[in-house]
Design a protein around this motif. Sequence first.
Motif, PDB file in Angstrom:
ATOM      1  N   TYR A 125      17.825 -29.587 -77.308  1.00 18.22           N
ATOM      2  CA  TYR A 125      17.877 -28.479 -77.634  1.00 18.22           C
ATOM      3  C   TYR A 125      16.944 -27.069 -76.230  1.00 18.22           C
ATOM      4  O   TYR A 125      16.683 -27.975 -75.695  1.00 18.22           O
ATOM      5  CB  TYR A 125      16.683 -27.703 -78.629  1.00 18.22           C
ATOM      6  CG  TYR A 125      15.448 -28.574 -78.377  1.00 18.22           C
ATOM      7  CD1 TYR A 125      14.044 -27.874 -78.411  1.00 18.22           C
ATOM      8  CD2 TYR A 125      15.040 -30.197 -78.833  1.00 18.22           C
ATOM      9  CE1 TYR A 125      12.962 -28.671 -78.153  1.00 18.22           C
ATOM     10  CE2 TYR A 125      14.385 -30.721 -78.361  1.00 18.22           C
ATOM     11  CZ  TYR A 125      13.026 -29.816 -78.216  1.00 18.22           C
ATOM     12  OH  TYR A 125      11.509 -29.945 -77.395  1.00 18.22           O
ATOM     13  N   ILE A 126      17.341 -25.549 -76.981  1.00 19.30           N
ATOM     14  CA  ILE A 126      16.453 -24.392 -75.777  1.00 19.30           C
ATOM     15  C   ILE A 126      17.979 -24.551 -74.665  1.00 19.30           C
ATOM     16  O   ILE A 126      19.099 -23.379 -74.533  1.00 19.30           O
ATOM     17  CB  ILE A 126      15.263 -24.583 -74.454  1.00 19.30           C
ATOM     18  CG1 ILE A 126      14.637 -24.672 -76.001  1.00 19.30           C
ATOM     19  CG2 ILE A 126      15.082 -23.306 -74.280  1.00 19.30           C
ATOM     20  CD1 ILE A 126      13.542 -25.268 -75.096  1.00 19.30           C
ATOM     21  N   ALA A 128      18.507 -23.852 -71.538  1.00 13.90           N
ATOM     22  CA  ALA A 128      18.942 -22.539 -70.577  1.00 13.90           C
ATOM     23  C   ALA A 128      19.148 -21.878 -69.319  1.00 13.90           C
ATOM     24  O   ALA A 128      18.119 -23.067 -68.896  1.00 13.90           O
ATOM     25  CB  ALA A 128      16.851 -21.445 -71.085  1.00 13.90           C
ATOM     26  N   PHE A 134      12.469 -16.665 -71.240  1.00 14.97           N
ATOM     27  CA  PHE A 134      12.570 -16.996 -72.586  1.00 14.97           C
ATOM     28  C   PHE A 134      12.423 -16.041 -73.534  1.00 14.97           C
ATOM     29  O   PHE A 134      11.098 -15.196 -73.919  1.00 14.97           O
ATOM     30  CB  PHE A 134      12.195 -18.584 -72.930  1.00 14.97           C
ATOM     31  CG  PHE A 134      12.188 -19.562 -72.138  1.00 14.97           C
ATOM     32  CD1 PHE A 134      12.892 -20.195 -71.800  1.00 14.97           C
ATOM     33  CD2 PHE A 134      11.093 -20.554 -72.333  1.00 14.97           C
ATOM     34  CE1 PHE A 134      13.357 -21.223 -71.888  1.00 14.97           C
ATOM     35  CE2 PHE A 134      11.052 -21.839 -71.617  1.00 14.97           C
ATOM     36  CZ  PHE A 134      12.666 -22.401 -71.291  1.00 14.97           C
ATOM     37  N   HIS A 138      14.882 -18.108 -77.724  1.00 11.59           N
ATOM     38  CA  HIS A 138      14.258 -19.599 -77.019  1.00 11.59           C
ATOM     39  C   HIS A 138      13.215 -20.201 -77.972  1.00 11.59           C
ATOM     40  O   HIS A 138      13.711 -21.301 -78.600  1.00 11.59           O
ATOM     41  CB  HIS A 138      14.331 -19.359 -75.872  1.00 11.59           C
ATOM     42  CG  HIS A 138      15.689 -19.360 -75.163  1.00 11.59           C
ATOM     43  ND1 HIS A 138      15.462 -18.307 -74.166  1.00 11.59           N
ATOM     44  CD2 HIS A 138      17.097 -19.719 -75.191  1.00 11.59           C
ATOM     45  CE1 HIS A 138      16.685 -17.970 -74.036  1.00 11.59           C
ATOM     46  NE2 HIS A 138      17.817 -18.719 -73.678  1.00 11.59           N
ATOM     47  N   TRP A 141      14.350 -22.069 -81.237  1.00  9.41           N
ATOM     48  CA  TRP A 141      14.922 -23.717 -80.813  1.00  9.41           C
ATOM     49  C   TRP A 141      13.544 -24.860 -80.217  1.00  9.41           C
ATOM     50  O   TRP A 141      14.075 -25.222 -81.116  1.00  9.41           O
ATOM     51  CB  TRP A 141      16.052 -23.740 -80.061  1.00  9.41           C
ATOM     52  CG  TRP A 141      17.045 -21.836 -80.169  1.00  9.41           C
ATOM     53  CD1 TRP A 141      17.357 -22.244 -79.094  1.00  9.41           C
ATOM     54  CD2 TRP A 141      17.696 -22.456 -81.424  1.00  9.41           C
ATOM     55  NE1 TRP A 141      18.961 -20.935 -79.614  1.00  9.41           N
ATOM     56  CE2 TRP A 141      18.659 -20.552 -81.264  1.00  9.41           C
ATOM     57  CE3 TRP A 141      17.355 -21.960 -82.690  1.00  9.41           C
ATOM     58  CZ2 TRP A 141      19.216 -20.701 -82.717  1.00  9.41           C
ATOM     59  CZ3 TRP A 141      17.803 -21.525 -83.426  1.00  9.41           C
ATOM     60  CH2 TRP A 141      18.740 -20.629 -83.622  1.00  9.41           C
ATOM     61  N   GLN A 249       9.400 -21.047 -66.912  1.00  9.90           N
ATOM     62  CA  GLN A 249       9.779 -21.601 -67.935  1.00  9.90           C
ATOM     63  C   GLN A 249       8.875 -22.854 -68.579  1.00  9.90           C
ATOM     64  O   GLN A 249       8.410 -23.084 -69.702  1.00  9.90           O
ATOM     65  CB  GLN A 249      11.341 -22.119 -67.650  1.00  9.90           C
ATOM     66  CG  GLN A 249      11.735 -20.968 -67.653  1.00  9.90           C
ATOM     67  CD  GLN A 249      12.983 -21.006 -67.795  1.00  9.90           C
ATOM     68  OE1 GLN A 249      14.149 -22.403 -67.897  1.00  9.90           O
ATOM     69  NE2 GLN A 249      14.662 -20.132 -68.006  1.00  9.90           N
TER      70      GLN A 249
END
Length: 577
Positions: A125-126, A128, A134, A138, A141, A249
């Motif tokens: 998930y995410i 990116a 983000f 984001h 998720w 992140q």
Amino acid sequence: MLRDYFLNKIEDAIVKAVEAGKLGQMSEYTKGSLPVEKPKNPDFGDFAINVSSLARSAKIAPPMIANAIVEFVEKDDCEYSVIGGFINFKAGDSLLVDLIDEVYSKKENFGRPENIEKEKIILEYISANPTGPFHIGHGRWAAMGSALANLLKFYGHDVYQEFYINDAGSQIQKLGRSLVIRVKQELGVNIDFPEDEVERKNYYPGDYLIPVAKAFLAEHTELKTDSDVDAVDLQVYCDFAKAYEEKVQRDLLDNFRVKFDKFYSELTLHKSGKVDECVQKLKNSGKIYQKEGADWFKSSDYGDDQDRVIKKADGSNTYLTADIAYHVDKLERGFDRMINIWGADHHGYVARVKASIEALGYDPNKLEVLLGQLVNLVINGNEVRMGKRKNMVTLEDLIEEVGVDATRFWMSMRNIDTTLDFDIELAKTKSDENPVFYVQYAHARACSIIRNATNDKVDTESGKTIPAVLSQAEFDKLVGDFDKNLTKLTVKDARKLILKLEEFKSMIETSAKSRQVYTICRYVQELASEFHSFYNSTRVITDDLELTKSRLALVYAFKQVLANALGILAVSAPERM
């Protein structure tokens, strides 16, 4: 579970009624064909079963069937009643007492099922780009994905969480070029991003690259002029900016209580040769053909609505090409199931990925994709649109504004396929209207009750010390050496609360199987509501020591179950508020 207890009792009674010839022409019964439901009117009972479907084979009226079945139910202290074709069930005191005992015996494991078919699951998930902060989408998720991982682990599965870094495309070159401009600006060079909209799309003009430029210059003190900057290879800027943004992140994810087992780089997937291997396998099996200079995958042979390009005419790969290799890599690592959380705009992408998995000889049903809607941010009653990176509302901004707990809870409290309206002002309020505050306050209230029972008090008028109802040692013994007979004294006063505690078990099972976490948010709100009602109607600390112990035991059981649920959501269970 009470639901299963009731169903088993009724199904055993049906078998006996058939054997005794009491169900008309019905000659046999297959267990598992009758659903258990909750009566719309709770006064009818805790659960109900509609036996009307048996009339087809019994050839007698549903009320006659229901009454005949109840005659064969093995007696206990539960109540069974018939209304039309429904058999209603009301749990007896002994079952409710046993439930509290189960909470004490299992504590943090209460609600965890036994003997499930355990799977090794990889949850992605995410996913990116490492090109900036983000956004709040984001965040949804991240909250839902990590909560789902916690739920599946609690249920008994082996869950591996993975973040797929999209670092192999042109966006990294775009990031590097953007950093060059910011570095020059820091050196005083009169330069800015292009004003032309088409040209501007080749850069990331957000202010978030300013601290990256400062950090770059701190490491490269030899850079003094415009020409010095241009003399450095662009890849140096790309690598620096990518590493910087990845750390930003990851630090934010740590603060947001999101822990990935692996950050998987798309770039390493290409360098390993696995992407080319998958393409070659598809070619060898006759699943690739050429048209207009490009390589096309025959995905329509496997349920996709059309064939898909996997290598463009210029020789570059499409996004699908790497995704095929990535999912094959997951399967080769031995995972039984792959669960991905993607945005709703990826709806058409699911069929082509499953098609590629099947074309390469794997079971496409091993891939589950949860498609989620995005987030509408509401500030002072007005919706704030998520813009491009320059003016975006970031996840970090949101967390700073409302806190980790509120952000996680709000992001998880709607079904994934429903657009979420995140009301910032409401999420910050300390009122019953704010769901996360309402739930956390219930836990803090339970802790406060226990403190009041175990701490000495001082009479404000006389100044005398009033001894605690129970010493801490006595309370610890009450909890550690629990006597379920204690709860008999409070069952009638707290029936709804106890039944809501019991519901935690079925909620966990249903949520895990359906891959939903909003149901946990809904459950804790309902559980908190039942506790607040119990508190408002029932005095816990009384002059009767045994009754006080009984009610304290229930308060502790409630606190334990609520903490279990909040732990899955990764939302804190505060002792004071």
